[in-house]
Design a protein around this motif. Sequence first.
Motif, PDB file in Angstrom:
ATOM      1  N   LYS A 272       7.281  22.110  38.304  1.00  0.00           N
ATOM      2  CA  LYS A 272       7.058  23.424  39.159  1.00  0.00           C
ATOM      3  C   LYS A 272       8.374  24.207  38.687  1.00  0.00           C
ATOM      4  CE  LYS A 272       7.315  21.556  43.433  1.00  0.00           C
ATOM      5  NZ  LYS A 272       7.285  21.749  44.751  1.00  0.00           N
TER       6      LYS A 272
ATOM      7  N   GLN B 262       8.357  15.970  38.712  1.00  0.00           N
ATOM      8  CA  GLN B 262       8.068  14.978  39.455  1.00  0.00           C
ATOM      9  C   GLN B 262       6.876  14.109  38.972  1.00  0.00           C
ATOM     10  OE1 GLN B 262       7.237  15.362  43.835  1.00  0.00           O
ATOM     11  NE2 GLN B 262       9.352  14.688  44.061  1.00  0.00           N
ATOM     12  N   GLN B 263       7.034  12.839  39.242  1.00  0.00           N
ATOM     13  CA  GLN B 263       6.311  11.743  39.005  1.00  0.00           C
ATOM     14  C   GLN B 263       4.878  12.074  39.847  1.00  0.00           C
ATOM     15  OE1 GLN B 263       7.381   8.022  40.442  1.00  0.00           O
ATOM     16  NE2 GLN B 263       5.568   6.912  39.663  1.00  0.00           N
TER      17      GLN B 263
ATOM     18  N   ILE C 278       2.092  11.307  42.263  1.00  0.00           N
ATOM     19  CA  ILE C 278       1.742   9.967  43.095  1.00  0.00           C
ATOM     20  C   ILE C 278       0.142  10.394  43.700  1.00  0.00           C
ATOM     21  CG2 ILE C 278       2.181   8.637  45.202  1.00  0.00           C
ATOM     22  CD1 ILE C 278       4.411   8.810  43.018  1.00  0.00           C
TER      23      ILE C 278
ATOM     24  N   ASP D 291       8.316  17.527  47.764  1.00  0.00           N
ATOM     25  CA  ASP D 291       8.822  19.160  47.968  1.00  0.00           C
ATOM     26  C   ASP D 291      10.004  19.407  48.669  1.00  0.00           C
ATOM     27  OD1 ASP D 291       8.450  21.841  47.732  1.00  0.00           O
ATOM     28  OD2 ASP D 291       7.016  22.016  49.086  1.00  0.00           O
TER      29      ASP D 291
HETATM   30  N1  LIG Z   1       4.595  14.163  43.330  1.00  0.00           N
HETATM   31  C1  LIG Z   1       3.603  14.321  43.786  1.00  0.00           C
HETATM   32  N2  LIG Z   1       2.509  13.915  43.620  1.00  0.00           N
HETATM   33  C2  LIG Z   1       1.152  14.236  43.703  1.00  0.00           C
HETATM   34  N3  LIG Z   1       0.758  15.443  44.392  1.00  0.00           N
HETATM   35  C3  LIG Z   1       1.833  16.274  44.280  1.00  0.00           C
HETATM   36  C4  LIG Z   1       3.099  15.851  44.334  1.00  0.00           C
HETATM   37  N4  LIG Z   1       3.946  16.980  44.492  1.00  0.00           N
HETATM   38  C5  LIG Z   1       3.000  17.894  44.813  1.00  0.00           C
HETATM   39  N5  LIG Z   1       1.873  17.467  44.916  1.00  0.00           N
HETATM   40  C6  LIG Z   1       0.644  18.342  45.130  1.00  0.00           C
HETATM   41  O1  LIG Z   1       0.888  19.579  44.744  1.00  0.00           O
HETATM   42  C7  LIG Z   1       0.744  20.679  45.910  1.00  0.00           C
HETATM   43  C8  LIG Z   1       1.614  21.678  45.752  1.00  0.00           C
HETATM   44  O2  LIG Z   1       3.132  21.122  45.566  1.00  0.00           O
HETATM   45  P1  LIG Z   1       4.135  21.435  46.546  1.00  0.00           P
HETATM   46  O3  LIG Z   1       3.796  21.330  48.136  1.00  0.00           O
HETATM   47  O4  LIG Z   1       5.303  20.794  46.194  1.00  0.00           O
HETATM   48  O5  LIG Z   1       4.294  22.982  46.118  1.00  0.00           O
HETATM   49  P2  LIG Z   1       4.728  24.155  46.970  1.00  0.00           P
HETATM   50  O6  LIG Z   1       4.401  25.246  46.129  1.00  0.00           O
HETATM   51  O7  LIG Z   1       6.418  23.933  47.092  1.00  0.00           O
HETATM   52  O8  LIG Z   1       4.150  24.232  48.297  1.00  0.00           O
HETATM   53  P3  LIG Z   1       4.352  24.740  49.706  1.00  0.00           P
HETATM   54  O9  LIG Z   1       3.913  26.341  49.373  1.00  0.00           O
HETATM   55  O10 LIG Z   1       3.529  23.808  50.679  1.00  0.00           O
HETATM   56  O11 LIG Z   1       5.930  24.471  50.066  1.00  0.00           O
HETATM   57  C9  LIG Z   1       1.004  19.821  47.035  1.00  0.00           C
HETATM   58  O12 LIG Z   1       0.124  20.226  48.353  1.00  0.00           O
HETATM   59  C10 LIG Z   1       0.191  18.436  46.668  1.00  0.00           C
HETATM   60  O13 LIG Z   1      -1.136  18.277  47.008  1.00  0.00           O
END
Ligand SMILES: Nc1ncnc2c1ncn2[C@@H]1O[C@H](COP(=O)(O)OP(=O)(O)OP(=O)(O)O)[C@@H](O)[C@H]1O
Length: 623
Positions: free
Chosen positions: A176, A265-266, A268, A327
């Motif tokens: 990210k 991030q790893q 999962i 997150d």
């Molecule tokens: N470590 C992980 N392993 C697998 N899938 C992940 C991981 N981290 C995030 N994801 C996937 O990626 C999507 C987006 O990640 P994340 O929620 O961290 O982003 P964001 O832009 O900060 O989202 P939000 O707007 O919901 O806060 C998540 O909904 C999830 O499906």
Amino acid sequence: MAVAASKGLFNSEFHGNKMMERKSSGRRRVFVQTETGSVLGIELDRSDNAHTVKRKLQIALNVPIEERSLIFGDVVLKNDLSTVRNDSPLLLTKNFMHRSSSTPCLSPTGKDVQQRDQSGPIEILVCSDHFSRIRKLVRKIVEAMKFGIDPIPVCGGLGGAYYFRDCQGENCAIVKPTDEEPYAPNNPKGFIGKALGQPGLKRSVRVGETGFREVAAYLLDYDHFANVPSTALVKVTHSIFNVNGEVNGTKQQERKEFSKIASLQQFIPHDFDASDYGTSSFPVAAVHKIGILDIRILNTDRHAGNLLVRKIDGGGGLDQVELVPIDHGLCLPENLEDPYFEWIHWPQASIPFSEDELEYISHLDPFRDSELLRMELPMIREACLRVLVVCTIFLKEAAISGLCLAEIGEMMSREFRGQQEEPSELEFICIEARRLLEERNMLSDNVRAVENEFQFEIDCEEESDITCNLEKKLAPQACWPLGGNIQNPLSKVEENVEEWTEEDGNIIPPRSDKYAFTAQEKAPTVPRLSMSMKNVSIGDKSWKHENVMQKNGYLSGTSSGNRSVNEQLAGSTRFVKLADMSEEEWVQYLENFQHLVYLAFSNRKSGSVGQRQRQRLGTSCQF
Ligand SMILES: Nc1ncnc2c1ncn2[C@@H]1O[C@H](COP(=O)(O)OP(=O)(O)OP(=O)(O)O)[C@@H](O)[C@H]1O
């Protein structure tokens, strides 16, 4: 606070924790990010200083450097760079004073976009020697990239995110970029409008600073207690990344590469997130452990989508599930924000902590945690660490008093009454701890004034008169520090217009904005306060709070780009601020805080106050 450090608690990856230099020669490299997200790795010579680094940036990235500062966390680098660790991310930002609210951020041009430096496609920043798992992961990804296996943009979420893959084409990490966060200049989903370093989606978390918070949550998750996936801060270069205003070619040869500072991030593998699955099947221990982490780090974003659910074969046809918290970019705000704890109404959260959990909590040491973060993430702001300290102390005292997770979460959460939002019980305690501090400061000033007067009077009065005078002058404050009926000259809470300002080149959040005390009203006494934080009138208790997220159009999915930054900041949200105290005041504040927390929990336990009574499940409840 008597907190024993537990040797066993440290994540094995962090053993041998010490500052490591990348090269034995003592040469250092920094990664400088501009306001618009461009990143360049620069090898520092011994003779380099902030000015020479800025000059190098000007040449390499073609960015203007006049009226711009190099920032490293809380520090504006004036000249000397000796405190900057190897592979640190620095921010080159406009001096705030000169930034008009309506000035658009620098938009990248063909020239100033990325210049490649000598670094590899993925470089782990700052604490690279403590992330063995991530280093293996990085090697896999780099290998796959060589074979042309490109990352895939993630559809969900508000920020830009990318799945990076291994040679088999399987997702193995989520990356990210910090300049693609919501509101950041290169957000690919339309949520733009702010420069890096300005207040973001949560006002106490600046744009571009969610990445190191993700890493902080991982580092604080000792022994993988809450199951936070391995996370590191990286500088990563790829053509997949988004730069607004840039149209990247479709053919491989035409595509420009962009370097970004990002969290990695790893990945999962999972089956659902918590919004898609019956929460009653979630293991009590998993909910507790995640809740304990959320409380420590004051997570403002633990919604159901940030809990991944993985089915594991429980045997006998019974599905068991594992929870994976993700997150953590909106944890550790710079002020006490309203947290968001999805688990707060789950039945598991009302079950008392187990012995193991209580032991884990008893071993937590917020000062050691702060040291760890300072060491591993030197860009972290002291304000965030103070929030960590306050929340961890609160958790520890609550656990000692036998409170369950839901009760602790409620005490930390604000309550809406009609259109108004009231401070949480934790915030009330913090307000009172601050008031006592101010009162003590005033007392010291009075004592000093009396001493001066005394010095003057000694020349003209008899000794017996002097003693009498002194007693008279000190009388009103004689009950300090705790437990007396003190006339409070400092209790009214005033709301100031919140403006981020610039001081010495640094961007400063609203100063004492929440609790600008005026010498007017009577103090609540400490015994009254301790009966229940909610039932005590502390100055202007009702917080008229407009929902900033709604106001900014965030929740309705609109971009805030058409509103000036000042407009966005002008909401009346109030925060308890911890960063504006000196070290000495902070120590005294914590003493007050801990004492008040103790009193609050004691009274709660003795049932002497009308608390919000909720139906709680007994320990016999099975999941
Ligand atoms: N470590 C992980 N392993 C697998 N899938 C992940 C991981 N981290 C995030 N994801 C996937 O990626 C999507 C987006 O990640 P994340 O929620 O961290 O982003 P964001 O832009 O900060 O989202 P939000 O707007 O919901 O806060 C998540 O909904 C999830 O499906």
